[in-house]
Design an enzyme around this catalytic site. Structure first.
Site: not given
Ligand code: PNS
Length: 161
Positions: A18, A42, A97, A134
């Protein structure tokens, strides 16, 4: 006008993979916002505040191009694109990745573009970090393994405690 990118994720916890993506994004954008997002799907190991503190510590050791900066923020609720609009971000940045990551990221990228015309930029992970996640780091640390070559020092310390 400075070009701003948002690099969102759970970062539970941040890995060196990251950190590498954030540093590389900072070569292309004046401001990179590492956005620690609460993901209701999560159960996090670390609170948003703990994650921010660990990331800030890690970022303080990154050598940035002149004029570039990396900021760390949180999104406890609401849409990612609304945060992007608020800060005037030109793009979202995501690290990729493998094709599994791409399959996961593409629908989100399309939805974010549909919602607010926010583009996503995918940065290929450095192969030396391609196997780090992670969840794997947490598993290894929980079982007593040394994760110091996978995570920033602040994260390694927190996982030890
Ligand atoms: O590290 P992660 O958990 O894979 O990240 C996922 C994340 C946080 C990028 C995704 O869940 C997100 O964009 N959440 C914000 C809520 C949102 O805007 N959702 C709709 C668009 S995808």
């Amino acid at each position: 006008m400075s070009a701003i990118a948002v690099y969102p994720g759970s970062f539970d916890p941040m890995t060196l993979g990251h950190l590498d993506i954030a540093a590389r994004a900072a070569k292309m954008f004046d401001e990179v916002h590492i956005l620690v997002v609460h993901n209701p799907g999560k159960e996090p190991r670390f609170s948003l505040e703990q994650r921010v503190a660990m990331i800030q510590d890690a970022v303080s050791g990154v050598k940035l191009p002149a004029g570039a900066q990396i900021l760390v923020s949180t999104l406890a609720s609401g849409l990612l694109v609304d945060y992007c609009r608020r800060v005037g971000a030109a793009a979202l940045v995501k690290g990729v990745r493998t094709n599994v990551d791409l399959d996961y990221e593409l629908p989100m990228a399309r939805v974010n573009r549909d919602l607010a015309d926010v583009e996503s930029i995918f940065i290929p992970a450095d192969p030396s970090f391609g196997h780090i996640s992670s969840s794997l780091v947490k598993q290894v640390a929980d079982l007593g393994g040394d994760v110091s070559k996978y995570v920033p020092a602040s994260v390694a310390r927190a996982l030890k405690n």
